[in-house]
Design a protein around this motif. Structure first.
Motif, PDB file in Angstrom:
ATOM      1  N   UNK A  25       0.815  -1.224   0.000  1.00 33.83           N
ATOM      2  CA  UNK A  25       0.000   0.000   0.000  1.00 33.83           C
ATOM      3  C   UNK A  25       0.845   1.269   0.000  1.00 33.83           C
ATOM      4  N   UNK A  26       2.138   1.165   0.311  1.00 31.90           N
ATOM      5  CA  UNK A  26       3.025   2.335   0.291  1.00 31.90           C
ATOM      6  C   UNK A  26       3.857   2.404  -0.983  1.00 31.90           C
ATOM      7  N   UNK A  27       3.626   1.448  -1.904  1.00 37.54           N
ATOM      8  CA  UNK A  27       4.357   1.446  -3.173  1.00 37.54           C
ATOM      9  C   UNK A  27       3.824   2.566  -4.070  1.00 37.54           C
ATOM     10  N   UNK A  28       4.717   3.334  -4.645  1.00 38.96           N
ATOM     11  CA  UNK A  28       4.303   4.428  -5.539  1.00 38.96           C
ATOM     12  C   UNK A  28       3.864   3.894  -6.905  1.00 38.96           C
ATOM     13  N   UNK A  29       2.818   4.479  -7.485  1.00 31.97           N
ATOM     14  CA  UNK A  29       1.932   5.501  -6.935  1.00 31.97           C
ATOM     15  C   UNK A  29       1.011   4.906  -5.862  1.00 31.97           C
ATOM     16  N   UNK A  30       1.035   5.501  -4.706  1.00 32.25           N
ATOM     17  CA  UNK A  30       0.309   4.973  -3.554  1.00 32.25           C
ATOM     18  C   UNK A  30      -1.182   4.823  -3.837  1.00 32.25           C
ATOM     19  N   UNK A  31      -1.781   5.796  -4.509  1.00 30.03           N
ATOM     20  CA  UNK A  31      -3.234   5.796  -4.708  1.00 30.03           C
ATOM     21  C   UNK A  31      -3.718   4.562  -5.468  1.00 30.03           C
ATOM     22  N   UNK A  32      -3.023   4.176  -6.519  1.00 27.15           N
ATOM     23  CA  UNK A  32      -3.478   3.034  -7.317  1.00 27.15           C
ATOM     24  C   UNK A  32      -3.293   1.727  -6.553  1.00 27.15           C
ATOM     25  N   UNK A  33      -2.195   1.617  -5.816  1.00 27.97           N
ATOM     26  CA  UNK A  33      -1.941   0.370  -5.099  1.00 27.97           C
ATOM     27  C   UNK A  33      -2.867   0.214  -3.889  1.00 27.97           C
ATOM     28  N   UNK A  34      -3.240   1.312  -3.288  1.00 25.59           N
ATOM     29  CA  UNK A  34      -4.220   1.237  -2.205  1.00 25.59           C
ATOM     30  C   UNK A  34      -5.584   0.819  -2.754  1.00 25.59           C
ATOM     31  N   UNK A  35      -5.954   1.345  -3.918  1.00 21.38           N
ATOM     32  CA  UNK A  35      -7.231   0.978  -4.532  1.00 21.38           C
ATOM     33  C   UNK A  35      -7.238  -0.492  -4.943  1.00 21.38           C
ATOM     34  N   UNK A 105     -12.551   5.524  -3.895  1.00 23.57           N
ATOM     35  CA  UNK A 105     -11.396   6.113  -4.584  1.00 23.57           C
ATOM     36  C   UNK A 105     -11.763   6.956  -5.807  1.00 23.57           C
ATOM     37  N   UNK A 106     -13.047   7.007  -6.156  1.00 13.81           N
ATOM     38  CA  UNK A 106     -13.463   7.746  -7.339  1.00 13.81           C
ATOM     39  C   UNK A 106     -13.501   6.854  -8.574  1.00 13.81           C
ATOM     40  N   UNK A 107     -14.298   7.252  -9.549  1.00 14.31           N
ATOM     41  CA  UNK A 107     -14.494   6.419 -10.733  1.00 14.31           C
ATOM     42  C   UNK A 107     -13.213   6.218 -11.539  1.00 14.31           C
ATOM     43  N   UNK A 108     -12.469   7.276 -11.759  1.00 13.30           N
ATOM     44  CA  UNK A 108     -11.257   7.169 -12.576  1.00 13.30           C
ATOM     45  C   UNK A 108     -10.257   6.201 -11.963  1.00 13.30           C
ATOM     46  N   UNK A 109     -10.036   6.317 -10.645  1.00 13.83           N
ATOM     47  CA  UNK A 109      -9.080   5.440  -9.987  1.00 13.83           C
ATOM     48  C   UNK A 109      -9.589   4.000  -9.953  1.00 13.83           C
ATOM     49  N   UNK A 110     -10.900   3.815  -9.839  1.00 11.79           N
ATOM     50  CA  UNK A 110     -11.464   2.466  -9.847  1.00 11.79           C
ATOM     51  C   UNK A 110     -11.254   1.800 -11.211  1.00 11.79           C
ATOM     52  N   UNK A 111     -11.433   2.572 -12.279  1.00 10.76           N
ATOM     53  CA  UNK A 111     -11.190   2.032 -13.618  1.00 10.76           C
ATOM     54  C   UNK A 111      -9.737   1.608 -13.767  1.00 10.76           C
TER      55      UNK A 111
END
Length: 296
Positions: A25-35, A105-111
Motif C-alpha cells: 500500500x506504500x508502493x508508488x503511486x500509492x493511490x493506485x496500489x491502495x485501490x 477512490x473515485x471512478x477514474x481510480x477504480x477504472x
C-alpha cells in the motif's frame, strides 16, 4: 475429510498469497496500489482460486505450486467486480459489505485499479514458468484458457449481453448464454487451468469442464435467488438490486420455485460428471452441494 475446514485452510493460503503478491500500500503511486488492495483484500469466498488449487490436486500436483496462478485468477475476478460496480455498469454502492471501489477512490481510480489488477494477473501467471513441474506448453495453454474466458467471447461478452438486455424482455436461452459467459466462463477456466498446468489428461479435463459448467450455472441461479431472499447484512450487497435495475434473472423469468428446482438439477448434474475421479472427487462434490445452501 471435513469440507468446511478444508475450505477455510485453502482460503487462508490464498489470502496470505494475495497479500504477498500484490504491491504494498506504500508502493508508488500509492493511490493506485491502495485501490487495488482495497478491491482484493476486502473479503470474498475465494472460490475461483480454490478451484485452481483443486484442479491441480486432482491432477496429482501440490496445490502450493499453483498459488501464483490461483491468485492471478482471483485478480481477474476482482477486476471484473470493480468494473461491474461502476455507475456506467451495474452502479452498485456495496461489494462484500463495504463501499465499492469507486465510492472510496473515485471512478477514474477504480477504472485504473481494475485495469491494473488484470495486468497484474497475467504477470503473476508467468511465475508458473519458474515451476519445474509445469511445462511451458501447459502454462501457455492455461494462459489461453484464462484469456479466452476473460475476453470478448467470455466474461466481457456476458457483461455486454447483460447491458444490452436491460429494460428488454429476455428469454431463458439468452439468460443462460449470458451467465455461461459472465459467471461460468471464469469458473470453468479456473478449475481447468490448475489441472492443465499440472498435466491432467484430456478425460479428466473434460469432466472438470462439464462439472464447472453446471456449477457456474447453479452459482448464478442461487445468486439471483439471494437477490430476492438474501439478507443484505450477510450477502454484503443491496437486496433487490436486480429488480431495481430491470435486469433479467432466473427468478424474474422462471419464478422463485422453478429457479430453486433448476439450481438443484444443476448440482445433481455437476456431481454426476465427477464419476471419473471416484472418491478423489469428494471436495468438488461437497462444494457443489454447498452452493444450494449458500447465504452470500
Amino acid at each position: 475429510m471435513n469440507f468446511q475446514q478444508e475450505m477455510k485452510a485453502r482460503k487462508e493460503m490464498v489470502e496470505s498469497a494475495l497479500n504477498r503478491l500484490l504491491p504494498g500500500s506504500e508502493t508508488e503511486p500509492v493511490s493506485i496500489h491502495q485501490a487495488m488492495r482495497y478491491a482484493v483484500l476486502n473479503g470474498g469466498k475465494r472460490l475461483r482460486p480454490i478451484l485452481v488449487m483443486e484442479g491441480a490436486r486432482l491432477a496429482g500436483n501440490d496445490m502450493i505450486r499453483v498459488l501464483p496462478l490461483a491468485c492471478a485468477v482471483e485478480l481477474i475476478h476482482c477486476f471484473s467486480l470493480v468494473h461491474d460496480d461502476l455507475p456506467a455498469m451495474d452502479d452498485d454502492d456495496l461489494r462484500r459489505g463495504k463501499p465499492t471501489c469507486h465510492k472510496v477512490f473515485g471512478e477514474a481510480m477504480a477504472i485504473l485499479a481494475g485495469d491494473a489488477l488484470l495486468t497484474r494477473a497475467f504477470e503473476l501467471s508467468t511465475y508458473m514458468l519458474q515451476d519445474s513441474s509445469a511445462t511451458a506448453e501447459n502454462v501457455l495453454r492455461a494462459w489461453n484458457e484464462l484469456a479466452v474466458a476473460t475476453g470478448s467471447q467470455g466474461m466481457i461478452a456476458g457483461q455486454v449481453i447483460d447491458l444490452e438486455s436491460e429494460n428488454k424482455i429476455v428469454d431463458g436461452d439468452t439468460l443462460r448464454v449470458m451467465h455461461q459467459k459472465k459467471t461460468g466462463a471464469l469458473i470453468k477456466a479456473a478449475l481447468k487451468s490448475g489441472a492443465i498446468v499440472s498435466g491432467a489428461r484430456e478425460e479428466k479435463l473434460q469432466a472438470l469442464e462439464e462439472f464447472a459448467g453446471h456449477l457456474g450455472l447453479a452459482f448464478q441461479i442461487t445468486d439471483d435467488i439471494l437477490d430476492v431472499e438474501g439478507d443484505e447484512k450477510i450477502t454484503g450487497k443491496k437486496a433487490g438490486s436486480d429488480a431495481a435495475g430491470n435486469k433479467a434473472t432466473y427468478v424474474s423469468i422462471f419464478g422463485l420455485s422453478k429457479a430453486k428446482e433448476m439450481a438443484e438439477e444443476c448440482i445433481e448434474q455437476a456431481i454426476k460428471s465427477l464419476d471419473v475421479f471416484g472418491e478423489e472427487g469428494w471436495f468438488l462434490k461437497e462444494m457443489a452441494r454447498s452452493v444450494l445452501g449458500r447465504q452470500s
